[in-house]
Write a protein that holds these residues in place. Structure first.
Motif, mmCIF file in Angstrom:
data_model
loop_
_atom_site.group_PDB
_atom_site.id
_atom_site.type_symbol
_atom_site.label_atom_id
_atom_site.label_comp_id
_atom_site.label_asym_id
_atom_site.label_seq_id
_atom_site.Cartn_x
_atom_site.Cartn_y
_atom_site.Cartn_z
ATOM 1 N N ALA A 52 0.832 -1.211 0.000
ATOM 2 C CA ALA A 52 0.000 0.000 0.000
ATOM 3 C C ALA A 52 0.861 1.253 0.000
ATOM 4 C CB ALA A 52 -0.926 -0.006 1.213
ATOM 5 N N ILE A 53 1.949 1.235 0.742
ATOM 6 C CA ILE A 53 2.863 2.389 0.781
ATOM 7 C C ILE A 53 3.491 2.604 -0.590
ATOM 8 C CG2 ILE A 53 5.057 3.218 1.736
ATOM 9 C CD1 ILE A 53 4.183 1.857 4.399
ATOM 10 N N VAL A 54 3.942 1.528 -1.227
ATOM 11 C CA VAL A 54 4.546 1.631 -2.560
ATOM 12 C C VAL A 54 3.537 2.196 -3.556
ATOM 13 C CG1 VAL A 54 5.434 0.272 -4.506
ATOM 14 C CG2 VAL A 54 6.305 -0.129 -2.209
ATOM 15 N N THR A 55 2.304 1.728 -3.488
ATOM 16 C CA THR A 55 1.260 2.217 -4.389
ATOM 17 C C THR A 55 1.004 3.704 -4.175
ATOM 18 O OG1 THR A 55 0.243 0.037 -4.439
ATOM 19 C CG2 THR A 55 -1.136 1.890 -5.112
ATOM 20 N N ALA A 56 0.950 4.135 -2.916
ATOM 21 C CA ALA A 56 0.735 5.555 -2.614
ATOM 22 C C ALA A 56 1.908 6.399 -3.097
ATOM 23 C CB ALA A 56 0.515 5.744 -1.120
ATOM 24 N N LEU A 57 3.123 5.928 -2.892
ATOM 25 C CA LEU A 57 4.299 6.664 -3.354
ATOM 26 C C LEU A 57 4.306 6.788 -4.870
ATOM 27 C CD1 LEU A 57 7.023 5.155 -1.003
ATOM 28 C CD2 LEU A 57 6.151 7.494 -0.958
ATOM 29 N N LYS A 58 3.935 5.717 -5.560
ATOM 30 C CA LYS A 58 3.887 5.752 -7.028
ATOM 31 C C LYS A 58 2.840 6.754 -7.507
ATOM 32 C CE LYS A 58 4.437 3.816 -11.242
ATOM 33 N NZ LYS A 58 4.191 4.888 -12.152
ATOM 34 N N ALA A 59 1.687 6.785 -6.854
ATOM 35 C CA ALA A 59 0.638 7.730 -7.240
ATOM 36 C C ALA A 59 1.106 9.172 -7.023
ATOM 37 C CB ALA A 59 -0.632 7.461 -6.452
ATOM 38 N N ASP A 60 1.774 9.428 -5.896
ATOM 39 C CA ASP A 60 2.307 10.765 -5.632
ATOM 40 C C ASP A 60 3.342 11.157 -6.680
ATOM 41 O OD1 ASP A 60 0.718 11.083 -3.413
ATOM 42 O OD2 ASP A 60 2.312 10.642 -1.973
ATOM 43 N N TYR A 61 4.215 10.223 -7.021
ATOM 44 C CA TYR A 61 5.243 10.489 -8.018
ATOM 45 C C TYR A 61 4.613 10.794 -9.375
ATOM 46 C CZ TYR A 61 9.160 9.768 -11.188
ATOM 47 O OH TYR A 61 10.100 9.938 -12.170
ATOM 48 N N ASP A 62 3.639 9.986 -9.756
ATOM 49 C CA ASP A 62 2.976 10.203 -11.046
ATOM 50 C C ASP A 62 2.273 11.554 -11.103
ATOM 51 O OD1 ASP A 62 3.885 7.766 -11.940
ATOM 52 O OD2 ASP A 62 1.976 6.721 -11.622
ATOM 53 N N ARG A 63 1.627 11.943 -9.992
ATOM 54 C CA ARG A 63 0.964 13.254 -9.960
ATOM 55 C C ARG A 63 1.979 14.390 -10.053
ATOM 56 N NH1 ARG A 63 -2.670 11.000 -6.365
ATOM 57 N NH2 ARG A 63 -1.429 11.560 -4.562
ATOM 58 N N ALA A 64 3.105 14.253 -9.362
ATOM 59 C CA ALA A 64 4.119 15.310 -9.353
ATOM 60 C C ALA A 64 4.830 15.437 -10.687
ATOM 61 C CB ALA A 64 5.143 15.039 -8.247
ATOM 62 N N ASN A 65 4.932 14.338 -11.440
ATOM 63 C CA ASN A 65 5.680 14.350 -12.690
ATOM 64 C C ASN A 65 4.781 14.224 -13.921
ATOM 65 O OD1 ASN A 65 8.409 14.480 -11.639
ATOM 66 N ND2 ASN A 65 7.877 12.524 -10.702
ATOM 67 N N LYS A 66 3.529 14.565 -13.749
ATOM 68 C CA LYS A 66 2.576 14.490 -14.851
ATOM 69 C C LYS A 66 2.932 15.524 -15.903
ATOM 70 C CE LYS A 66 -2.337 14.727 -15.810
ATOM 71 N NZ LYS A 66 -3.659 15.032 -15.248
ATOM 72 N N ALA A 67 2.971 15.086 -17.148
ATOM 73 C CA ALA A 67 3.266 16.005 -18.261
ATOM 74 C C ALA A 67 2.070 16.945 -18.429
ATOM 75 C CB ALA A 67 3.516 15.239 -19.536
ATOM 76 N N PRO A 68 2.337 18.219 -18.653
ATOM 77 C CA PRO A 68 1.222 19.148 -18.852
ATOM 78 C C PRO A 68 0.428 18.796 -20.104
ATOM 79 C CG PRO A 68 3.350 20.256 -19.175
ATOM 80 C CD PRO A 68 3.631 18.837 -18.761
ATOM 81 N N GLU A 69 -0.882 18.975 -19.989
ATOM 82 C CA GLU A 69 -1.782 18.702 -21.112
ATOM 83 C C GLU A 69 -1.590 19.768 -22.169
ATOM 84 O OE1 GLU A 69 -4.510 16.318 -21.090
ATOM 85 O OE2 GLU A 69 -3.738 15.407 -19.272
#
Length: 70
Positions: A52-69
Motif C-alpha cells: 500500500a505504501i509503494v502504491t501511494a508513493l507511485k501515485a504521488d510520483y505520477d501526480r508530481a511528474n505528470k506532463a502538462p496537457e
C-alpha cells in the motif's frame, strides 16, 4: 518524496523479499513449527502494508511528474 533508489528498494522488498519470507513461514506452518501461523499472518499483513505504501508513493510520483496537457 523519497529518492528513486529508496523507492526501488522498498518495491523490491514488497514484490520479492516479503513474499519469499511469507512462503517460508507458511512452510513452517505446514511442519508444525510453534507460532508459525501467527508469524505467517503477521508477515502477510506487513507485506500488504508495504504494498500500500509503494502504491501511494507511485501515485504521488505520477501526480508530481505528470506532463502538462496540450
Amino acid at each position: 518524496m523519497i529518492s528513486n533508489k529508496m523507492y526501488d528498494f522498498i518495491k523490491r522488498i514488497a514484490l520479492i523479499g516479503a513474499p519469499v519470507i511469507v512462503f517460508l513461514s507458511a512452510l513452517c506452518n505446514i511442519w508444525a513449527v510453534p507460532y508459525a501461523a501467527e508469524l505467517t499472518a503477521t508477515l502477510a499483513a506487513i507485506d500488504t502494508l508495504i504494498g500500500a505504501i509503494v502504491t501511494a508513493l507511485k501515485a504521488d510520483y505520477d501526480r508530481a511528474n505528470k506532463a502538462p496537457e496540450d
